[in-house]
Design a protein around this motif. Sequence first.
Motif, mmCIF file in Angstrom:
data_model
loop_
_atom_site.group_PDB
_atom_site.id
_atom_site.type_symbol
_atom_site.label_atom_id
_atom_site.label_comp_id
_atom_site.label_asym_id
_atom_site.label_seq_id
_atom_site.Cartn_x
_atom_site.Cartn_y
_atom_site.Cartn_z
ATOM 1 N N HIS A 110 0.857 -1.181 0.000
ATOM 2 C CA HIS A 110 0.000 0.000 0.000
ATOM 3 C C HIS A 110 0.895 1.234 0.000
ATOM 4 O O HIS A 110 1.708 1.414 0.903
ATOM 5 C CB HIS A 110 -0.905 -0.024 1.232
ATOM 6 C CG HIS A 110 -1.531 -1.362 1.445
ATOM 7 N ND1 HIS A 110 -2.638 -1.788 0.748
ATOM 8 C CD2 HIS A 110 -1.152 -2.404 2.226
ATOM 9 C CE1 HIS A 110 -2.932 -3.029 1.120
ATOM 10 N NE2 HIS A 110 -2.046 -3.418 2.016
ATOM 11 N N LEU A 111 0.746 2.069 -1.008
ATOM 12 C CA LEU A 111 1.612 3.230 -1.198
ATOM 13 C C LEU A 111 0.848 4.524 -0.971
ATOM 14 O O LEU A 111 -0.317 4.639 -1.364
ATOM 15 C CB LEU A 111 2.180 3.230 -2.627
ATOM 16 C CG LEU A 111 2.962 1.988 -3.022
ATOM 17 C CD1 LEU A 111 3.247 2.000 -4.510
ATOM 18 C CD2 LEU A 111 4.252 1.912 -2.221
ATOM 19 N N ARG A 112 1.500 5.484 -0.373
ATOM 20 C CA ARG A 112 0.934 6.815 -0.180
ATOM 21 C C ARG A 112 1.202 7.638 -1.437
ATOM 22 O O ARG A 112 2.068 8.498 -1.464
ATOM 23 C CB ARG A 112 1.560 7.485 1.041
ATOM 24 C CG ARG A 112 1.187 6.867 2.371
ATOM 25 C CD ARG A 112 -0.238 7.207 2.811
ATOM 26 N NE ARG A 112 -0.515 8.622 2.757
ATOM 27 C CZ ARG A 112 -0.266 9.482 3.732
ATOM 28 N NH1 ARG A 112 0.266 9.069 4.847
ATOM 29 N NH2 ARG A 112 -0.547 10.755 3.586
ATOM 30 N N MET A 113 0.465 7.335 -2.473
ATOM 31 C CA MET A 113 0.624 7.980 -3.765
ATOM 32 C C MET A 113 0.519 9.504 -3.652
ATOM 33 O O MET A 113 1.204 10.232 -4.360
ATOM 34 C CB MET A 113 -0.430 7.446 -4.733
ATOM 35 C CG MET A 113 -0.347 7.981 -6.129
ATOM 36 S SD MET A 113 -1.668 7.327 -7.155
ATOM 37 C CE MET A 113 -2.966 8.479 -6.741
ATOM 38 N N ASP A 114 -0.306 9.996 -2.724
ATOM 39 C CA ASP A 114 -0.494 11.431 -2.570
ATOM 40 C C ASP A 114 0.779 12.134 -2.098
ATOM 41 O O ASP A 114 0.909 13.341 -2.231
ATOM 42 C CB ASP A 114 -1.641 11.725 -1.600
ATOM 43 C CG ASP A 114 -1.392 11.183 -0.195
ATOM 44 O OD1 ASP A 114 -0.885 10.051 -0.064
ATOM 45 O OD2 ASP A 114 -1.721 11.893 0.782
ATOM 46 N N ARG A 115 1.747 11.395 -1.576
ATOM 47 C CA ARG A 115 3.018 11.981 -1.134
ATOM 48 C C ARG A 115 4.070 12.001 -2.242
ATOM 49 O O ARG A 115 5.154 12.528 -2.043
ATOM 50 C CB ARG A 115 3.562 11.214 0.079
ATOM 51 C CG ARG A 115 2.759 11.495 1.344
ATOM 52 C CD ARG A 115 3.364 10.908 2.599
ATOM 53 N NE ARG A 115 4.796 10.936 2.697
ATOM 54 C CZ ARG A 115 5.532 11.982 3.116
ATOM 55 N NH1 ARG A 115 4.944 13.115 3.440
ATOM 56 N NH2 ARG A 115 6.849 11.898 3.191
#
Length: 176
Positions: A110-115
């Motif tokens: 799960h990646l924090r794409m928004d960062r």
Amino acid sequence: MSMSAMQAAQDVEALIREDLAAKPDGVLETIAEARGVPLQRVLDCLEPHAAMRASGDLFEEIWSDLTNWGDITFVVHTRDGVFECKGSVPPGTLGRGYFNIHGESPIGGHLRMDRCRAIYFVDRPFFGKRSCSVQFVNEDGGVMFKIFVGRNEDRSLKEDQLVRFESLRARFAGRA
């Protein structure tokens, strides 16, 4: 930014460029740590042909293309270790604040794409061999993870992935 702060930033960039010239195929994280800067500062000091930047807003579009490359090497490099996983880039979907990657690949999570602030296409020597990677940089200037063009048994780059890398880099050139 004050004049002294601007001069200090220019001095650090000059030192980084000296480091790169002295060891053009060295570990970029080593330079960043030695100079006390995030890795993005080092990436920004590479020659334009060696590191091309695209906007982090292109995350999903670039990730989608990477799912068609076949087996790559997925790397997370921290101060505490370098973690590598070989496999195909799985598709992902947005949910609960994360870009969730799942599939038949050993790569998952799960990646924090928004960062993701920027994505770099890096093409430079690494310990004497050409190395090509797509590096996802976060808001703090650190690299979230890297996806490297795979290698054949003889350690040469996989030609089909190299073509894909160059095509993707050309498609996003200047879209920073």
